[in-house]
Design a protein around this motif. Structure first.
Motif, mmCIF file in Angstrom:
data_model
loop_
_atom_site.group_PDB
_atom_site.id
_atom_site.type_symbol
_atom_site.label_atom_id
_atom_site.label_comp_id
_atom_site.label_asym_id
_atom_site.label_seq_id
_atom_site.Cartn_x
_atom_site.Cartn_y
_atom_site.Cartn_z
ATOM 1 N N MET A 1 6.440 2.694 3.320
ATOM 2 C CA MET A 1 6.560 1.556 4.219
ATOM 3 C C MET A 1 7.353 1.976 5.444
ATOM 4 O O MET A 1 8.300 2.755 5.350
ATOM 5 N N SER A 370 4.345 -4.703 0.326
ATOM 6 C CA SER A 370 5.749 -4.310 0.268
ATOM 7 C C SER A 370 6.597 -5.328 1.016
ATOM 8 O O SER A 370 6.213 -5.817 2.077
ATOM 9 N N THR A 381 13.316 -2.063 -1.181
ATOM 10 C CA THR A 381 11.919 -2.440 -0.987
ATOM 11 C C THR A 381 11.257 -2.724 -2.332
ATOM 12 O O THR A 381 11.339 -1.899 -3.256
ATOM 13 N N THR A 383 7.582 -3.458 -4.121
ATOM 14 C CA THR A 383 6.163 -3.211 -3.848
ATOM 15 C C THR A 383 5.331 -3.656 -5.032
ATOM 16 O O THR A 383 5.663 -3.353 -6.190
ATOM 17 N N ARG A 435 10.225 -0.556 -7.294
ATOM 18 C CA ARG A 435 11.322 -0.884 -6.381
ATOM 19 C C ARG A 435 11.926 0.412 -5.872
ATOM 20 O O ARG A 435 12.189 1.351 -6.651
ATOM 21 N N LEU A 448 8.528 4.165 -3.093
ATOM 22 C CA LEU A 448 8.142 3.764 -1.741
ATOM 23 C C LEU A 448 6.712 4.237 -1.510
ATOM 24 O O LEU A 448 6.286 5.255 -2.068
#
Length: 523
Positions: A1, A370, A381, A383, A435, A448
């Motif tokens: 992201m 996300s 973050t 997702t 996460r 990520l």
């Protein structure tokens, strides 16, 4: 992201470190090697297989030949040389191809080779490419595939055996002159027949010094003591159970680099061209089958991802903000939106050994959503990855006897997970969650989109339909054995390759724009 000051698209070395995953290594070291042992001996084996074709299951003869060294030292790599896999399809299969409008075919083979030494186990994939051939007017058709294969390294003294297991043949028909459109490409999934000699044994190589001091015994297609390898889905680790170190399997990847282990191709092509924000990555993992009290290894599969534009929403005091991003993707397997074949062995009803080969087929787009929060120093973050998948069974062997499943054996509906946002994401689909957290300038932890990491979920397997051949319906058997809820899934995504970068990052991509990083499955 990616987003303002969130540093989620990190400098290359930071991203590469962030993609590293602490896990046990199923196939051990991942470095290239060259066999240096002298005195190669030729092994040639003919094996009966049963292959699932679009017209049904057919008996097939597979001939495998390769050269092996006489003997090697412990830790010395063995590279099988002059490897040939010849697949002879019967006249009935040739007639079926001709009836579909094919005039010729080209093929690629993927032979799973079980490696065993003492109590240790590993697996290698022997890939080959066959030259295009014209269909004969009658009689059988033989496709002969050749190619380099991974090296195998025994970690201790004792005989190391290599045995043929599951075979997949990717067949691309060519149309006859004047035909409108080419026949559909397909994959023939093949399993050893019940009467296969020596459980598919190809060869045995002695590892370690000859205790007699005399000449070394040659590689043999029938060594005096062999151990059959366990398929990768019995719920047990492929490494040793009694202190043995698993044999190492290392090799070159098709297309490009000697710096990573064997992996299927993962590259944008004319049929699926890259776009400005295109990424590609490998995924792998394990999926539990609760009813069978075991787990199936999900083999390395390519994913093609198109990043969406990030949206930064600042807090009122500009102390930070949230970052949203919606991306899409597809599984990619030689032009098909499907996983690599999954072969697993379980004890059905607690006592009957059953080996199944399955494929996860995508029935709709992969979506990746996300949501991040950042104070410009620390970013977290969440997702969610969603994808509708049906589980297709291509072959089944019960207690060593092939059971015809037919060409259309699959779950009647897509796999289903608990959906945290059903109003915006209706319908049955798999949901995976990950996460990730990151301090700016430091490696990320967790998942990520660009650096990868672990994703987990729970899935229900629906009832099966279309299973059986010759008038025999085995839908209820498969449903009773497999279908149900509460099946835990853990998927590992590797570091992505940003294929559209003006100068692709050599820490992420091979020279031909495939992902450099190969993830390792975790339980």
């Amino acid at each position: 992201m990616r987003g303002p000051r969130a540093a989620v698209r990190r400098p290359s070395r930071v991203r590469a470190r962030g993609a590293a995953i602490a896990a046990f290594v199923v196939l051990a070291a991942m470095v290239p090697a060259v066999a240096v042992a002298a005195g190669p001996r030729q092994a040639a084996v003919e094996l009966p297989y049963v292959c699932t074709l679009p017209s049904g299951q057919r008996p097939v003869t597979v001939r495998v030949s390769a050269a092996f060294p006489d003997r090697v030292a412990a830790g010395e790599p063995i590279r099988p040389a002059d490897v040939t896999t010849a697949v002879e399809f019967p006249a009935e299969a040739v007639a079926d191809l001709a009836a579909s409008g094919a005039a010729g075919v080209q093929a690629e083979t993927r032979l799973t080779v079980a490696v065993a030494q003492n109590d240790a186990r590993a697996q290698a994939t022997w890939r080959g490419t066959a030259q295009p051939v014209v269909l004969p007017p009658s009689g059988p058709l033989t496709l002969t595939a050749t190619g380099d294969v991974p090296t195998v390294t025994g970690q201790s003294a004792g005989e190391l055996t290599l045995s043929a297991a599951h075979l997949a043949v990717d067949i691309t028909p060519s149309a006859a002159d004047g035909a409108t459109g080419a026949p559909t490409a397909f994959t023939a999934e093949c399993s050893l027949a019940a009467n296969a000699p020596d459980s598919g044994l190809l060869a045995g190589v002695m590892v370690g010094a000859d205790p007699s001091g005399s000449g070394s015994p040659s590689a043999s297609a029938s060594p005096s003591a062999s151990a059959s390898a366990s398929p990768g889905g019995q719920g047990g680790d492929p490494a040793d159970r009694q202190g043995e170190r698993a044999p190492k399997v290392t090799g070159d990847t098709p297309g490009g680099t000697g710096d990573r282990p064997d992996a299927p191709p993962c590259k944008y092509d004319a049929g699926y061209p890259a776009r400005p924000q295109s990424l590609n990555a490998y995924i792998t993992g394990y999926s539990n089958v609760k009813k069978l009290k075991g787990a199936a290894l999900i083999p390395l599969t390519c994913t093609l991802i198109e990043q969406g534009p990030p949206e930064f929403i600042p807090y009122p005091d500009w102390s930070g903000g949230t970052i949203k991003q919606h991306s899409t993707g597809d599984l990619y397997n030689g032009g098909r939106k499907a996983s690599q074949p999954i072969t697993a062995t379980f004890l059905t009803f607690g006592f009957t050994p059953t080996t199944a080969t399955m494929v996860l087929e995508q029935t709709g787009p992969v979506t990746i959503d996300s949501l991040g929060a950042t104070n410009f120093v620390f970013t977290s973050t969440d997702t969610w990855v969603r994808v509708p998948l049906v589980l297709k069974v291509t072959s089944l062997t019960v207690n060593g006897t092939p059971l015809a499943v037919g060409p259309n054996c699959r779950t009647g509906k897509p796999l289903a997970s608990p959906e945290p946002d059903p109003a915006n994401h209706p319908g049955d689909h798999l949901v995976l969650y990950g996460r990730g957290e990151q301090v700016t300038g430091e490696p990320a932890t967790g998942y990520l989109l660009t650096s990868g990491g672990p994703l987990t979920g729970e899935v229900s397997i629906p009832a099966f339909t279309g299973c059986g051949a010759g008038g025999e319906n085995i839908d209820r058997l498969l449903t009773a054995s497999v279908s149900g809820s509460g099946n835990y899934l853990k998927q590992i995504q590797g570091q992505t390759c940003f294929v559209s970068a003006e100068t692709p990052n050599p820490d992420e991509c091979t020279t031909d724009l495939q992902p450099l990083k190969i993830p390792v499955p975790e339980r």
